[in-house]
Design a protein around this motif. Sequence first.
Motif, PDB file in Angstrom:
ATOM      1  N   PHE A 199      -1.510  16.065   8.455  1.00 21.12           N
ATOM      2  CA  PHE A 199      -2.855  16.045   9.031  1.00 21.12           C
ATOM      3  C   PHE A 199      -2.999  14.879  10.008  1.00 21.12           C
ATOM      4  N   ALA A 200      -2.553  13.689   9.586  1.00 20.91           N
ATOM      5  CA  ALA A 200      -2.661  12.506  10.437  1.00 20.91           C
ATOM      6  C   ALA A 200      -1.853  12.688  11.726  1.00 20.91           C
ATOM      7  N   HIS A 201      -0.686  13.302  11.612  1.00 23.39           N
ATOM      8  CA  HIS A 201       0.152  13.535  12.794  1.00 23.39           C
ATOM      9  C   HIS A 201      -0.516  14.497  13.769  1.00 23.39           C
ATOM     10  N   ARG A 202      -1.073  15.599  13.256  1.00 24.72           N
ATOM     11  CA  ARG A 202      -1.756  16.564  14.139  1.00 24.72           C
ATOM     12  C   ARG A 202      -2.957  15.920  14.814  1.00 24.72           C
ATOM     13  N   ARG A 203      -3.725  15.124  14.070  1.00 24.11           N
ATOM     14  CA  ARG A 203      -4.899  14.452  14.632  1.00 24.11           C
ATOM     15  C   ARG A 203      -4.473  13.443  15.689  1.00 24.11           C
ATOM     16  N   TRP A 204      -3.436  12.679  15.412  1.00 28.07           N
ATOM     17  CA  TRP A 204      -2.947  11.679  16.351  1.00 28.07           C
ATOM     18  C   TRP A 204      -2.441  12.348  17.627  1.00 28.07           C
TER      19      TRP A 204
ATOM     20  N   LYS B 215       0.832  -1.209   0.000  1.00 30.05           N
ATOM     21  CA  LYS B 215       0.000   0.000   0.000  1.00 30.05           C
ATOM     22  C   LYS B 215       0.866   1.259   0.000  1.00 30.05           C
ATOM     23  N   ILE B 216       1.886   1.277   0.852  1.00 28.91           N
ATOM     24  CA  ILE B 216       2.777   2.434   0.922  1.00 28.91           C
ATOM     25  C   ILE B 216       3.459   2.660  -0.422  1.00 28.91           C
ATOM     26  N   GLN B 217       3.908   1.588  -1.044  1.00 26.53           N
ATOM     27  CA  GLN B 217       4.548   1.701  -2.358  1.00 26.53           C
ATOM     28  C   GLN B 217       3.578   2.257  -3.396  1.00 26.53           C
ATOM     29  N   GLU B 218       2.326   1.780  -3.359  1.00 23.87           N
ATOM     30  CA  GLU B 218       1.311   2.285  -4.299  1.00 23.87           C
ATOM     31  C   GLU B 218       1.083   3.779  -4.091  1.00 23.87           C
ATOM     32  N   PHE B 219       0.995   4.205  -2.837  1.00 23.47           N
ATOM     33  CA  PHE B 219       0.776   5.624  -2.554  1.00 23.47           C
ATOM     34  C   PHE B 219       1.913   6.471  -3.110  1.00 23.47           C
ATOM     35  N   PHE B 220       3.142   6.032  -2.897  1.00 27.52           N
ATOM     36  CA  PHE B 220       4.288   6.804  -3.369  1.00 27.52           C
ATOM     37  C   PHE B 220       4.399   6.803  -4.891  1.00 27.52           C
ATOM     38  N   ILE B 221       3.911   5.768  -5.530  1.00 26.01           N
ATOM     39  CA  ILE B 221       3.943   5.719  -6.999  1.00 26.01           C
ATOM     40  C   ILE B 221       2.841   6.595  -7.594  1.00 26.01           C
ATOM     41  N   GLU B 222       1.634   6.512  -7.034  1.00 26.91           N
ATOM     42  CA  GLU B 222       0.464   7.169  -7.621  1.00 26.91           C
ATOM     43  C   GLU B 222       0.336   8.647  -7.242  1.00 26.91           C
TER      44      GLU B 222
ATOM     45  N   PRO C 134       1.613  12.530  -5.719  1.00 32.08           N
ATOM     46  CA  PRO C 134       2.777  13.410  -5.589  1.00 32.08           C
ATOM     47  C   PRO C 134       3.243  13.473  -4.130  1.00 32.08           C
ATOM     48  N   LEU C 135       4.515  13.654  -3.937  1.00 34.49           N
ATOM     49  CA  LEU C 135       5.103  13.668  -2.606  1.00 34.49           C
ATOM     50  C   LEU C 135       4.505  14.768  -1.719  1.00 34.49           C
ATOM     51  N   SER C 136       4.163  15.905  -2.319  1.00 36.01           N
ATOM     52  CA  SER C 136       3.579  16.999  -1.526  1.00 36.01           C
ATOM     53  C   SER C 136       2.226  16.589  -0.932  1.00 36.01           C
ATOM     54  N   GLU C 137       1.432  15.828  -1.685  1.00 37.17           N
ATOM     55  CA  GLU C 137       0.128  15.354  -1.175  1.00 37.17           C
ATOM     56  C   GLU C 137       0.316  14.333  -0.058  1.00 37.17           C
ATOM     57  N   ILE C 138       1.285  13.471  -0.214  1.00 40.03           N
ATOM     58  CA  ILE C 138       1.563  12.474   0.825  1.00 40.03           C
ATOM     59  C   ILE C 138       1.988  13.171   2.109  1.00 40.03           C
TER      60      ILE C 138
END
Length: 113
Positions: free
Chosen positions: A40-45, A21-28, A30-34
């Motif tokens: 966002f996930a870090h602030r929420r956590w 899944k992580i590989q798919e995210f990085f392929i599909e 852009p790095l700025s979106e990731i």
Amino acid sequence: MERYEINLAVTKKPTDIEIQKIQEFFIEMPLSEILSGLNFAHRRWTAKDAGVLKVGRKSIIRKEIHSVTAEQAQWRLKNWKMMIANYRKMGYSYPTISRIKKHFVELSKKRSR
């Protein structure tokens, strides 16, 4: 296209599906979106970990009806127009306000019997 490699240190061994899944995210994506998603996930956590995460209508309603006695609920219902004005100042939507009122009605009926 140039390819770059990123090594990550994690506390627990990821499963093959998680790695895929992580590989798919990085392929599909852009790095700025990731990075914005991870931010966002870090602030929420962090907020959840600190116990200050209060999102959604249910938590707003719980906050407003918590520790309200039957007498207080009856007073708030008698002065409902003033309560609406206060709730609107706090930014609550009309559906949320009507749900709060519904709980006050139930509360005043239950405990006044």
